[in-house]
Design a protein around this motif. Structure first.
Motif, PDB file in Angstrom:
ATOM      1  N   UNK A  92      42.032  54.633  26.739  1.00  0.00           N
ATOM      2  CA  UNK A  92      42.260  54.752  28.167  1.00  0.00           C
ATOM      3  C   UNK A  92      41.623  53.565  28.881  1.00  0.00           C
ATOM      4  N   UNK A  93      42.414  52.951  29.739  1.00  0.00           N
ATOM      5  CA  UNK A  93      41.967  51.775  30.481  1.00  0.00           C
ATOM      6  C   UNK A  93      41.971  52.077  31.976  1.00  0.00           C
ATOM      7  N   UNK A  94      40.906  51.701  32.660  1.00  0.00           N
ATOM      8  CA  UNK A  94      40.945  51.795  34.114  1.00  0.00           C
ATOM      9  C   UNK A  94      41.473  50.487  34.679  1.00  0.00           C
ATOM     10  N   UNK A  95      42.030  50.595  35.845  1.00  0.00           N
ATOM     11  CA  UNK A  95      42.719  49.481  36.485  1.00  0.00           C
ATOM     12  C   UNK A  95      42.401  49.489  37.969  1.00  0.00           C
ATOM     13  N   UNK A  96      42.244  48.316  38.539  1.00  0.00           N
ATOM     14  CA  UNK A  96      41.981  48.212  39.969  1.00  0.00           C
ATOM     15  C   UNK A  96      42.887  47.138  40.554  1.00  0.00           C
ATOM     16  N   UNK A  97      43.466  47.464  41.700  1.00  0.00           N
ATOM     17  CA  UNK A  97      44.273  46.507  42.442  1.00  0.00           C
ATOM     18  C   UNK A  97      43.692  46.409  43.840  1.00  0.00           C
ATOM     19  N   UNK A  98      43.504  45.215  44.325  1.00  0.00           N
ATOM     20  CA  UNK A  98      42.925  45.071  45.646  1.00  0.00           C
ATOM     21  C   UNK A  98      43.217  43.715  46.247  1.00  0.00           C
ATOM     22  N   UNK A  99      42.547  43.459  47.335  1.00  0.00           N
ATOM     23  CA  UNK A  99      42.701  42.190  48.025  1.00  0.00           C
ATOM     24  C   UNK A  99      41.331  41.606  48.330  1.00  0.00           C
ATOM     25  N   UNK A 100      41.231  40.325  48.044  1.00  0.00           N
ATOM     26  CA  UNK A 100      40.023  39.564  48.369  1.00  0.00           C
ATOM     27  C   UNK A 100      40.514  38.245  48.922  1.00  0.00           C
ATOM     28  N   UNK A 101      40.336  38.082  50.226  1.00  0.00           N
ATOM     29  CA  UNK A 101      40.950  36.940  50.898  1.00  0.00           C
ATOM     30  C   UNK A 101      40.747  35.663  50.106  1.00  0.00           C
ATOM     31  N   UNK A 102      41.805  34.866  49.921  1.00  0.00           N
ATOM     32  CA  UNK A 102      43.127  35.004  50.537  1.00  0.00           C
ATOM     33  C   UNK A 102      44.197  35.620  49.636  1.00  0.00           C
ATOM     34  N   UNK A 103      43.782  36.217  48.515  1.00  0.00           N
ATOM     35  CA  UNK A 103      44.799  36.705  47.579  1.00  0.00           C
ATOM     36  C   UNK A 103      44.536  38.150  47.178  1.00  0.00           C
ATOM     37  N   UNK A 104      45.494  38.708  46.474  1.00  0.00           N
ATOM     38  CA  UNK A 104      45.330  40.019  45.864  1.00  0.00           C
ATOM     39  C   UNK A 104      44.885  39.837  44.418  1.00  0.00           C
ATOM     40  N   UNK A 105      44.430  40.901  43.807  1.00  0.00           N
ATOM     41  CA  UNK A 105      43.962  40.810  42.423  1.00  0.00           C
ATOM     42  C   UNK A 105      44.253  42.097  41.675  1.00  0.00           C
ATOM     43  N   UNK A 106      44.145  42.020  40.365  1.00  0.00           N
ATOM     44  CA  UNK A 106      44.256  43.173  39.481  1.00  0.00           C
ATOM     45  C   UNK A 106      43.351  42.923  38.285  1.00  0.00           C
ATOM     46  N   UNK A 107      42.541  43.928  37.948  1.00  0.00           N
ATOM     47  CA  UNK A 107      41.629  43.827  36.819  1.00  0.00           C
ATOM     48  C   UNK A 107      41.735  45.080  35.948  1.00  0.00           C
ATOM     49  N   UNK A 108      41.368  44.888  34.678  1.00  0.00           N
ATOM     50  CA  UNK A 108      41.371  45.985  33.709  1.00  0.00           C
ATOM     51  C   UNK A 108      39.972  46.189  33.150  1.00  0.00           C
ATOM     52  N   UNK A 109      39.654  47.441  32.892  1.00  0.00           N
ATOM     53  CA  UNK A 109      38.434  47.764  32.194  1.00  0.00           C
ATOM     54  C   UNK A 109      38.589  47.530  30.701  1.00  0.00           C
TER      55      UNK A 109
END
Length: 118
Positions: A92-109
């Motif tokens: 099982x992998x956690x995932x986060x999607x967000x925004x940090x000016x000036x771009x958006x991001x996505x990371x995986x655990x």
């Protein structure tokens, strides 16, 4: 952004487990956090997700058995898994999607193994 997941392990069919995933670092604003899983020989699939306003979505295979929740103050997402079945066995992998000016991001655990077996 770093994601630290915990809570996996071995459980018997019908049992329960709770996964946790805490995000840290330059998070900015989170749009969605979620859990995915990948079983041996299969593609990674969405298990459940929760948006910043609390909207949740679930894979059909886990509806009624799994509950996703989040603590926005702690940037943490949880997955309460009940009535576990052998077919829930996966990493099982956690995932986060967000925004940090000036771009958006996505990371995986890093992934946490859940094994459902008698």
């Amino acid at each position: 952004v770093q994601l630290q997941a915990s809570g996996g392990g071995l459980v018997q069919p019908g049992g329960s487990l709770r996964l946790s995933c805490a995000a840290s670092g330059r998070i900015g604003s989170i749009n969605e956090m979620g859990w995915y899983r990948q079983a041996p020989g299969k593609q990674r699939e969405l298990v459940a997700g929760v948006t910043s306003d609390g909207t949740t979505n679930y894979a059909d295979s886990v509806k009624g058995r799994f509950t996703i929740s989040s603590d926005n103050a702690k940037n943490t997402v949880y997955l309460q898994m009940s009535s576990l079945k052998p077919e829930d066995t996966a990493v099982y992998y956690c995932n986060i999607k967000g925004r940090r000016w000036p771009t958006s991001y996505e990371y995986w655990g890093q992934g946490t193994l859940v094994t459902v077996s008698s």
